[in-house]
Design an enzyme around this catalytic site. Structure first.
Site, PDB file in Angstrom:
ATOM      1  CG  HIS A 131      -1.939   0.879   1.298  1.00  0.00           C
ATOM      2  ND1 HIS A 131      -1.703   2.296   1.662  1.00  0.00           N
ATOM      3  CD2 HIS A 131      -3.167   1.294   0.937  1.00  0.00           C
ATOM      4  CE1 HIS A 131      -2.546   3.182   1.574  1.00  0.00           C
ATOM      5  NE2 HIS A 131      -3.688   2.519   1.186  1.00  0.00           N
ATOM      6  CD  GLU A 178      13.412  17.807  10.779  1.00  0.00           C
ATOM      7  OE1 GLU A 178      12.754  18.118   9.723  1.00  0.00           O
ATOM      8  OE2 GLU A 178      12.852  17.039  11.447  1.00  0.00           O
ATOM      9  CE  LYS A 194       7.046  11.016  14.499  1.00  0.00           C
ATOM     10  NZ  LYS A 194       5.856  11.300  15.294  1.00  0.00           N
ATOM     11  CG  ASP A 253      -4.079   6.748  -2.975  1.00  0.00           C
ATOM     12  OD1 ASP A 253      -4.134   8.061  -3.194  1.00  0.00           O
ATOM     13  OD2 ASP A 253      -4.736   6.406  -1.946  1.00  0.00           O
ATOM     14  CB  ALA A 254      -0.140  10.578  -3.003  1.00  0.00           C
ATOM     15  CG  ASP A 278       4.767  11.333  18.871  1.00  0.00           C
ATOM     16  OD1 ASP A 278       4.057  11.507  19.691  1.00  0.00           O
ATOM     17  OD2 ASP A 278       4.887  12.120  17.815  1.00  0.00           O
ATOM     18  CD  GLU A 300       7.455  12.585   8.718  1.00  0.00           C
ATOM     19  OE1 GLU A 300       6.323  11.848   8.432  1.00  0.00           O
ATOM     20  OE2 GLU A 300       7.342  12.917  10.004  1.00  0.00           O
ATOM     21  CG  ASP A 320      -0.810   6.028   3.130  1.00  0.00           C
ATOM     22  OD1 ASP A 320      -0.593   6.886   2.407  1.00  0.00           O
ATOM     23  OD2 ASP A 320      -1.895   5.895   3.290  1.00  0.00           O
ATOM     24  CE  LYS A 321       1.122   0.635   7.855  1.00  0.00           C
ATOM     25  NZ  LYS A 321       1.890   1.061   8.825  1.00  0.00           N
ATOM     26  CE  LYS A 338      -7.702   0.507   2.309  1.00  0.00           C
ATOM     27  NZ  LYS A 338      -8.204   1.703   2.097  1.00  0.00           N
ATOM     28  CE  LYS A 378      12.834  12.330  17.233  1.00  0.00           C
ATOM     29  NZ  LYS A 378      14.289  12.322  17.009  1.00  0.00           N
ATOM     30  NE  ARG A 414      -2.075   9.378   3.228  1.00  0.00           N
ATOM     31  CZ  ARG A 414      -1.810   9.900   2.303  1.00  0.00           C
ATOM     32  NH1 ARG A 414      -1.970  11.135   1.890  1.00  0.00           N
ATOM     33  NH2 ARG A 414      -1.578   9.015   1.089  1.00  0.00           N
ATOM     34  CE  LYS A 415      -4.166   3.322   4.994  1.00  0.00           C
ATOM     35  NZ  LYS A 415      -4.210   4.662   4.605  1.00  0.00           N
ATOM     36  CG  PHE A 433      -6.933  -3.213  -6.595  1.00  0.00           C
ATOM     37  CD1 PHE A 433      -6.200  -2.200  -7.188  1.00  0.00           C
ATOM     38  CD2 PHE A 433      -7.041  -3.731  -5.277  1.00  0.00           C
ATOM     39  CE1 PHE A 433      -5.633  -1.619  -6.291  1.00  0.00           C
ATOM     40  CE2 PHE A 433      -6.180  -2.910  -4.521  1.00  0.00           C
ATOM     41  CZ  PHE A 433      -5.333  -1.802  -4.973  1.00  0.00           C
TER      42      PHE A 433
END
Length: 403
Positions: A16, A57, A285, A258-259, A291, A44, A18-19, A180, A289, A264-265, A250
Protein backbone atom coordinates in the site's frame (compact mmCIF):
# COMPACT_ATOMS: atom_id res chain seq x y z
CA UNK A 1 -28.08 -3.38 28.78
CA UNK A 2 -26.57 -2.35 25.48
CA UNK A 3 -27.83 -3.93 22.28
CA UNK A 4 -25.54 -5.95 20.02
CA UNK A 5 -23.23 -3.71 18.01
CA UNK A 6 -20.81 -3.92 15.11
CA UNK A 7 -17.13 -2.95 15.19
CA UNK A 8 -14.97 -2.74 12.08
CA UNK A 9 -11.21 -2.50 11.55
CA UNK A 10 -9.08 -2.35 8.44
CA UNK A 11 -5.50 -3.18 7.53
CA UNK A 12 -3.30 -2.83 4.46
CA UNK A 13 -0.49 -4.82 2.87
CA UNK A 14 3.13 -3.73 2.68
CA UNK A 15 2.54 -2.68 -0.93
CA UNK A 16 0.00 0.00 0.00
CA UNK A 17 1.40 3.49 -0.83
CA UNK A 18 1.31 4.73 2.77
CA UNK A 19 2.92 1.55 4.06
CA UNK A 20 5.71 1.75 1.48
CA UNK A 21 6.50 5.17 2.94
CA UNK A 22 6.41 3.87 6.52
CA UNK A 23 8.82 1.07 5.64
CA UNK A 24 11.25 3.41 3.89
CA UNK A 25 11.30 5.78 6.87
CA UNK A 26 11.90 2.92 9.30
CA UNK A 27 14.53 1.30 7.06
CA UNK A 28 16.50 4.55 7.17
CA UNK A 29 16.14 4.58 10.97
CA UNK A 30 17.41 0.98 11.14
CA UNK A 31 20.35 1.81 8.89
CA UNK A 32 21.44 4.64 11.17
CA UNK A 33 20.88 2.78 14.45
CA UNK A 34 23.04 -0.07 13.13
CA UNK A 35 25.89 2.44 12.82
CA UNK A 36 25.17 4.71 15.80
CA UNK A 37 22.81 3.70 18.60
CA UNK A 38 22.58 7.35 19.67
CA UNK A 39 21.12 8.45 16.32
CA UNK A 40 18.27 10.92 16.51
CA UNK A 41 16.03 10.47 13.50
CA UNK A 42 12.80 12.07 12.30
CA UNK A 43 12.35 11.08 8.66
CA UNK A 44 9.24 11.30 6.52
CA UNK A 45 8.60 9.82 3.07
CA UNK A 46 6.03 10.73 0.45
CA UNK A 47 5.31 8.87 -2.76
CA UNK A 48 3.51 9.40 -6.04
CA UNK A 49 3.71 7.86 -9.49
CA UNK A 50 7.33 6.80 -10.01
CA UNK A 51 8.67 9.27 -7.46
CA UNK A 52 9.69 9.31 -3.78
CA UNK A 53 10.57 12.31 -1.61
CA UNK A 54 12.44 11.65 1.65
CA UNK A 55 12.76 14.56 4.05
CA UNK A 56 13.27 15.35 7.73
CA UNK A 57 15.98 15.79 10.36
CA UNK A 58 18.84 13.53 11.45
CA UNK A 59 21.62 13.84 14.03
CA UNK A 60 23.90 10.79 13.80
CA UNK A 61 27.49 9.66 13.51
CA UNK A 62 26.29 7.23 10.84
CA UNK A 63 25.47 7.86 7.19
CA UNK A 64 22.58 6.39 5.25
CA UNK A 65 22.63 6.07 1.48
CA UNK A 66 18.99 7.07 1.29
CA UNK A 67 18.46 6.46 -2.41
CA UNK A 68 19.73 2.90 -2.09
CA UNK A 69 17.58 2.26 0.99
CA UNK A 70 14.50 3.45 -0.90
CA UNK A 71 15.23 1.19 -3.86
CA UNK A 72 15.95 -1.84 -1.66
CA UNK A 73 12.67 -1.42 0.23
CA UNK A 74 10.60 -0.93 -2.92
CA UNK A 75 12.21 -3.94 -4.58
CA UNK A 76 11.76 -6.11 -1.49
CA UNK A 77 8.04 -5.34 -1.44
CA UNK A 78 7.70 -6.52 -5.02
CA UNK A 79 7.63 -3.35 -7.13
CA UNK A 80 10.33 -4.32 -9.61
CA UNK A 81 8.70 -3.72 -12.98
CA UNK A 82 7.23 -0.60 -14.55
CA UNK A 83 4.51 -2.82 -16.04
CA UNK A 84 2.93 -3.02 -12.57
CA UNK A 85 3.29 0.71 -12.00
CA UNK A 86 6.60 1.01 -10.14
CA UNK A 87 10.18 -0.13 -10.77
CA UNK A 88 12.65 0.13 -7.89
CA UNK A 89 15.57 0.62 -10.23
CA UNK A 90 14.13 3.46 -12.27
CA UNK A 91 11.92 5.39 -9.83
CA UNK A 92 12.99 8.89 -8.85
CA UNK A 93 14.24 9.61 -5.32
CA UNK A 94 14.57 13.16 -3.97
CA UNK A 95 16.20 13.73 -0.57
CA UNK A 96 15.99 16.79 1.69
CA UNK A 97 17.34 15.93 5.13
CA UNK A 98 18.76 18.47 7.57
CA UNK A 99 20.18 18.58 11.08
CA UNK A 100 17.97 18.20 14.14
CA UNK A 101 17.01 21.50 15.76
CA UNK A 102 19.47 22.44 18.56
CA UNK A 103 16.51 23.59 20.67
CA UNK A 104 15.07 20.07 20.53
CA UNK A 105 18.51 18.53 21.06
CA UNK A 106 19.12 20.46 24.29
CA UNK A 107 15.99 18.96 25.82
CA UNK A 108 16.93 15.39 24.97
CA UNK A 109 20.34 15.39 26.63
CA UNK A 110 22.28 12.71 24.83
CA UNK A 111 24.24 10.68 27.38
CA UNK A 112 26.67 7.93 26.45
CA UNK A 113 25.30 4.45 27.14
CA UNK A 114 27.33 1.34 27.85
CA UNK A 115 26.32 -2.20 28.70
CA UNK A 116 28.32 -1.98 31.94
CA UNK A 117 26.63 1.13 33.33
CA UNK A 118 26.18 1.14 37.09
CA UNK A 119 22.81 1.65 38.73
CA UNK A 120 23.84 5.21 39.62
CA UNK A 121 24.89 5.94 36.04
CA UNK A 122 21.58 4.61 34.75
CA UNK A 123 19.60 6.70 37.20
CA UNK A 124 21.52 9.79 36.09
CA UNK A 125 20.76 8.94 32.47
CA UNK A 126 17.09 8.40 33.20
CA UNK A 127 16.86 11.77 34.92
CA UNK A 128 18.84 13.69 32.32
CA UNK A 129 17.17 12.44 29.13
CA UNK A 130 13.90 14.24 28.69
CA UNK A 131 11.11 13.48 26.26
CA UNK A 132 11.89 14.43 22.65
CA UNK A 133 8.61 16.30 22.39
CA UNK A 134 5.41 16.91 24.27
CA UNK A 135 2.77 14.33 23.55
CA UNK A 136 -0.04 12.09 24.71
CA UNK A 137 0.15 8.36 24.00
CA UNK A 138 -2.25 5.47 24.59
CA UNK A 139 -1.87 1.75 25.10
CA UNK A 140 -4.65 -0.81 25.07
CA UNK A 141 -5.22 -4.48 25.82
CA UNK A 142 -8.25 -6.75 26.11
CA UNK A 143 -9.10 -10.44 26.38
CA UNK A 144 -10.63 -10.88 22.93
CA UNK A 145 -7.62 -12.75 21.49
CA UNK A 146 -4.63 -14.70 22.79
CA UNK A 147 -2.41 -11.68 22.04
CA UNK A 148 -4.74 -9.48 24.15
CA UNK A 149 -5.80 -7.35 21.18
CA UNK A 150 -9.22 -6.44 19.75
CA UNK A 151 -10.51 -9.13 17.42
CA UNK A 152 -11.34 -6.90 14.39
CA UNK A 153 -7.84 -5.44 13.97
CA UNK A 154 -6.25 -8.81 14.71
CA UNK A 155 -8.22 -10.47 11.93
CA UNK A 156 -7.69 -7.63 9.46
CA UNK A 157 -3.94 -7.51 10.10
CA UNK A 158 -3.52 -11.29 9.81
CA UNK A 159 -5.48 -11.34 6.55
CA UNK A 160 -3.34 -8.56 5.11
CA UNK A 161 -0.22 -10.48 6.09
CA UNK A 162 -1.48 -13.71 4.52
CA UNK A 163 -2.47 -11.83 1.38
CA UNK A 164 1.14 -10.72 0.95
CA UNK A 165 2.49 -14.16 1.82
CA UNK A 166 0.33 -15.88 -0.79
CA UNK A 167 1.82 -13.54 -3.39
CA UNK A 168 5.42 -13.85 -2.25
CA UNK A 169 5.28 -17.61 -1.76
CA UNK A 170 3.86 -18.10 -5.26
CA UNK A 171 0.59 -19.64 -4.04
CA UNK A 172 -1.35 -16.92 -5.87
CA UNK A 173 1.06 -15.63 -8.53
CA UNK A 174 -1.55 -13.34 -10.13
CA UNK A 175 -1.49 -10.98 -7.16
CA UNK A 176 0.32 -7.66 -7.06
CA UNK A 177 1.69 -5.87 -3.96
CA UNK A 178 -1.10 -3.42 -3.06
CA UNK A 179 -4.04 -4.59 -0.97
CA UNK A 180 -6.46 -3.84 1.86
CA UNK A 181 -8.54 -5.90 4.25
CA UNK A 182 -11.48 -5.04 6.48
CA UNK A 183 -13.38 -7.09 9.06
CA UNK A 184 -16.67 -6.34 10.84
CA UNK A 185 -17.37 -8.19 14.08
CA UNK A 186 -20.65 -8.34 15.97
CA UNK A 187 -20.49 -7.90 19.75
CA UNK A 188 -23.21 -8.98 22.18
CA UNK A 189 -24.76 -6.87 24.92
CA UNK A 190 -21.93 -7.90 27.26
CA UNK A 191 -19.37 -6.53 24.79
CA UNK A 192 -18.12 -9.98 23.76
CA UNK A 193 -17.37 -10.78 20.10
CA UNK A 194 -19.87 -13.38 18.92
CA UNK A 195 -20.03 -13.37 15.12
CA UNK A 196 -18.12 -12.29 12.02
CA UNK A 197 -20.50 -10.11 10.05
CA UNK A 198 -18.48 -9.06 6.99
CA UNK A 199 -15.04 -9.37 5.41
CA UNK A 200 -13.69 -7.19 2.61
CA UNK A 201 -10.52 -7.95 0.69
CA UNK A 202 -9.27 -5.63 -2.04
CA UNK A 203 -6.24 -7.10 -3.77
CA UNK A 204 -4.25 -5.71 -6.66
CA UNK A 205 -3.90 -8.29 -9.43
CA UNK A 206 -2.70 -8.92 -12.97
CA UNK A 207 -5.06 -7.90 -15.81
CA UNK A 208 -5.78 -11.47 -16.86
CA UNK A 209 -6.96 -12.67 -13.43
CA UNK A 210 -10.58 -13.83 -13.40
CA UNK A 211 -12.54 -12.30 -10.55
CA UNK A 212 -14.43 -15.52 -9.77
CA UNK A 213 -11.13 -17.40 -9.45
CA UNK A 214 -9.71 -14.62 -7.33
CA UNK A 215 -12.67 -14.69 -4.92
CA UNK A 216 -12.44 -18.46 -4.53
CA UNK A 217 -8.69 -18.45 -3.93
CA UNK A 218 -8.75 -15.51 -1.51
CA UNK A 219 -11.45 -17.20 0.56
CA UNK A 220 -9.52 -20.47 0.53
CA UNK A 221 -6.00 -19.17 1.14
CA UNK A 222 -6.48 -15.91 3.04
CA UNK A 223 -9.85 -15.39 4.72
CA UNK A 224 -10.94 -18.78 6.03
CA UNK A 225 -7.53 -19.84 7.45
CA UNK A 226 -7.37 -16.63 9.51
CA UNK A 227 -10.96 -16.94 10.73
CA UNK A 228 -10.44 -20.60 11.66
CA UNK A 229 -7.29 -19.82 13.64
CA UNK A 230 -8.44 -16.72 15.50
CA UNK A 231 -12.19 -17.28 15.96
CA UNK A 232 -12.24 -20.97 16.90
CA UNK A 233 -15.58 -22.12 18.30
CA UNK A 234 -16.16 -18.95 20.33
CA UNK A 235 -16.99 -16.62 17.44
CA UNK A 236 -19.32 -17.78 14.66
CA UNK A 237 -17.75 -17.35 11.22
CA UNK A 238 -19.68 -19.59 8.88
CA UNK A 239 -22.20 -17.10 7.49
CA UNK A 240 -20.24 -13.91 7.01
CA UNK A 241 -20.59 -11.64 3.98
CA UNK A 242 -17.50 -11.70 1.79
CA UNK A 243 -16.70 -8.86 -0.61
CA UNK A 244 -13.69 -9.28 -2.89
CA UNK A 245 -12.60 -6.26 -4.96
CA UNK A 246 -16.03 -4.63 -4.72
CA UNK A 247 -15.38 -2.40 -7.76
CA UNK A 248 -14.76 -5.51 -9.85
CA UNK A 249 -11.11 -4.87 -10.80
CA UNK A 250 -7.92 -3.68 -9.08
CA UNK A 251 -5.06 -3.72 -11.58
CA UNK A 252 -3.45 -0.31 -11.02
CA UNK A 253 -2.18 0.07 -7.46
CA UNK A 254 0.61 1.40 -5.30
CA UNK A 255 1.89 4.96 -5.79
CA UNK A 256 0.85 4.82 -9.45
CA UNK A 257 -2.78 4.89 -8.31
CA UNK A 258 -2.64 6.83 -5.04
CA UNK A 259 -0.12 9.04 -3.25
CA UNK A 260 1.55 7.71 -0.11
CA UNK A 261 2.79 9.37 3.07
CA UNK A 262 4.52 8.25 6.25
CA UNK A 263 2.25 8.10 9.30
CA UNK A 264 -1.10 8.10 7.53
CA UNK A 265 -2.15 4.65 8.79
CA UNK A 266 -1.88 5.21 12.55
CA UNK A 267 -5.13 3.39 13.35
CA UNK A 268 -4.05 0.43 11.23
CA UNK A 269 -0.77 0.53 13.18
CA UNK A 270 -2.47 0.38 16.57
CA UNK A 271 -5.88 -0.90 17.70
CA UNK A 272 -8.16 -0.47 14.71
CA UNK A 273 -10.26 2.23 16.36
CA UNK A 274 -11.07 0.22 19.50
CA UNK A 275 -8.95 2.59 21.60
CA UNK A 276 -7.87 6.21 21.63
CA UNK A 277 -4.79 7.39 19.76
CA UNK A 278 -2.57 10.28 20.80
CA UNK A 279 -2.15 11.43 17.20
CA UNK A 280 1.58 10.92 16.71
CA UNK A 281 2.80 8.47 14.07
CA UNK A 282 5.56 5.94 14.77
CA UNK A 283 7.58 5.26 11.63
CA UNK A 284 10.78 7.16 10.93
CA UNK A 285 11.18 8.24 14.57
CA UNK A 286 13.92 7.04 16.89
CA UNK A 287 12.79 6.06 20.41
CA UNK A 288 13.77 9.38 21.99
CA UNK A 289 10.46 10.49 20.46
CA UNK A 290 7.77 9.47 22.94
CA UNK A 291 5.23 9.28 20.12
CA UNK A 292 6.89 5.92 19.55
CA UNK A 293 8.59 4.75 22.75
CA UNK A 294 5.83 6.09 24.98
CA UNK A 295 3.15 4.35 22.93
CA UNK A 296 5.11 1.10 23.10
CA UNK A 297 5.42 1.48 26.86
CA UNK A 298 1.71 2.21 27.22
CA UNK A 299 0.86 -1.01 25.37
CA UNK A 300 3.35 -2.87 27.60
CA UNK A 301 1.63 -1.53 30.72
CA UNK A 302 -1.89 -2.22 29.46
CA UNK A 303 -1.04 -5.76 28.38
CA UNK A 304 0.51 -6.58 31.74
CA UNK A 305 -2.53 -5.21 33.57
CA UNK A 306 -4.82 -7.53 31.62
CA UNK A 307 -2.44 -10.49 31.78
CA UNK A 308 -2.21 -10.05 35.55
CA UNK A 309 -5.98 -10.38 35.84
CA UNK A 310 -6.42 -6.85 37.19
CA UNK A 311 -8.90 -6.02 34.40
CA UNK A 312 -10.36 -7.60 31.27
CA UNK A 313 -9.81 -4.38 29.32
CA UNK A 314 -7.28 -1.64 30.00
CA UNK A 315 -6.41 1.62 28.30
CA UNK A 316 -3.35 3.49 29.54
CA UNK A 317 -2.75 7.17 28.81
CA UNK A 318 0.67 8.76 29.37
CA UNK A 319 1.44 12.46 28.84
CA UNK A 320 4.91 13.97 28.41
CA UNK A 321 6.46 17.45 28.23
CA UNK A 322 9.45 18.14 26.00
CA UNK A 323 12.74 18.03 27.90
CA UNK A 324 11.19 16.50 31.02
CA UNK A 325 11.87 12.89 31.98
CA UNK A 326 8.93 12.06 34.22
CA UNK A 327 5.48 11.87 32.63
CA UNK A 328 3.24 14.76 33.56
CA UNK A 329 0.28 12.35 33.85
CA UNK A 330 -0.51 8.62 33.84
CA UNK A 331 -4.11 7.43 33.66
CA UNK A 332 -5.57 3.92 33.60
CA UNK A 333 -9.11 3.26 32.33
CA UNK A 334 -10.59 -0.22 32.86
CA UNK A 335 -14.16 0.31 31.62
CA UNK A 336 -15.75 -1.38 34.63
CA UNK A 337 -13.84 -4.64 34.08
CA UNK A 338 -11.35 -4.17 36.94
CA UNK A 339 -10.83 -6.65 39.80
CA UNK A 340 -9.20 -3.95 41.95
CA UNK A 341 -9.93 -0.26 42.11
CA UNK A 342 -8.55 1.91 39.34
CA UNK A 343 -6.73 3.99 41.94
CA UNK A 344 -4.91 0.91 43.23
CA UNK A 345 -4.07 -0.20 39.70
CA UNK A 346 -2.66 3.23 38.84
CA UNK A 347 -0.60 3.22 42.03
CA UNK A 348 0.72 -0.25 41.19
CA UNK A 349 1.60 0.87 37.65
CA UNK A 350 3.59 3.84 38.95
CA UNK A 351 5.40 1.53 41.39
CA UNK A 352 6.24 -1.20 38.87
CA UNK A 353 6.92 0.70 35.62
CA UNK A 354 9.54 3.41 35.12
CA UNK A 355 8.01 5.47 32.31
CA UNK A 356 10.84 7.94 31.83
CA UNK A 357 11.97 7.83 28.18
CA UNK A 358 15.51 6.59 28.84
CA UNK A 359 14.21 3.91 31.19
CA UNK A 360 11.70 2.74 28.56
CA UNK A 361 14.45 2.64 25.93
CA UNK A 362 16.67 0.51 28.17
CA UNK A 363 13.96 -1.78 29.54
CA UNK A 364 12.50 -2.52 26.10
CA UNK A 365 15.88 -2.46 24.32
CA UNK A 366 14.68 0.03 21.73
CA UNK A 367 18.01 1.06 20.20
CA UNK A 368 18.16 -1.98 17.94
CA UNK A 369 17.75 -1.80 14.14
CA UNK A 370 14.47 -3.73 14.06
CA UNK A 371 11.92 -1.08 13.13
CA UNK A 372 11.24 -1.79 9.47
CA UNK A 373 9.24 -4.91 10.31
CA UNK A 374 7.06 -2.92 12.71
CA UNK A 375 5.94 -0.76 9.78
CA UNK A 376 3.60 -3.39 8.28
CA UNK A 377 0.80 -5.45 9.84
CA UNK A 378 0.61 -3.57 13.14
CA UNK A 379 2.96 -2.56 15.93
CA UNK A 380 0.98 -4.45 18.58
CA UNK A 381 -0.22 -7.98 19.10
CA UNK A 382 2.72 -9.44 17.17
CA UNK A 383 4.14 -12.78 18.30
CA UNK A 384 7.76 -11.84 17.66
CA UNK A 385 10.48 -11.58 20.35
CA UNK A 386 11.76 -8.33 18.82
CA UNK A 387 8.49 -6.68 19.84
CA UNK A 388 9.61 -6.38 23.45
CA UNK A 389 6.63 -4.23 24.46
CA UNK A 390 4.50 -7.35 24.05
CA UNK A 391 6.18 -9.00 27.05
CA UNK A 392 4.07 -9.85 30.09
CA UNK A 393 7.07 -9.81 32.40
CA UNK A 394 5.56 -7.49 35.02
CA UNK A 395 2.55 -9.63 35.90
CA UNK A 396 3.92 -10.89 39.24
CA UNK A 397 5.17 -7.45 40.23
CA UNK A 398 1.77 -5.88 39.51
CA UNK A 399 -0.06 -8.53 41.48
CA UNK A 400 2.31 -8.05 44.39
CA UNK A 401 1.91 -4.27 44.28
CA UNK A 402 -1.90 -4.59 44.43
CA UNK A 403 -1.88 -6.64 47.62
Amino acid sequence: MAEPRLMTAESVTEGHPDKICDQISDAILDDLLAQDRASHVAVETSATRGQFFVFGEIDSQGYSEVQQVVRDVVRGIGYDNSAIGLDADSCGVLVAIGQQSPEIEQGVNRVSRTDSMSAIDKENLYEQQGAGDQGVVFGYACRETRVLMPLPITLASRMAYRLARMRKDGVMPGLRPDGKTQVTVEYDKNNKPTRIDAVIVSSQHDPDVEQDDLRRELREHVVDPVLDEWCGDAVAHDGYRLLINPTGSFVLGGPAADAGLTGRKIIVDTYGGAAHHGGGAFSGKDPSKVDRSGAYAARWVAKNIVAAGLADTAEVQIAYAIGMADPVAVNVETFGTETASRERIETAVRHVFDLRPAAIIDELDLLRPMYRKTASYGHFGREDPDFTWEKTDKVDALRAAIR
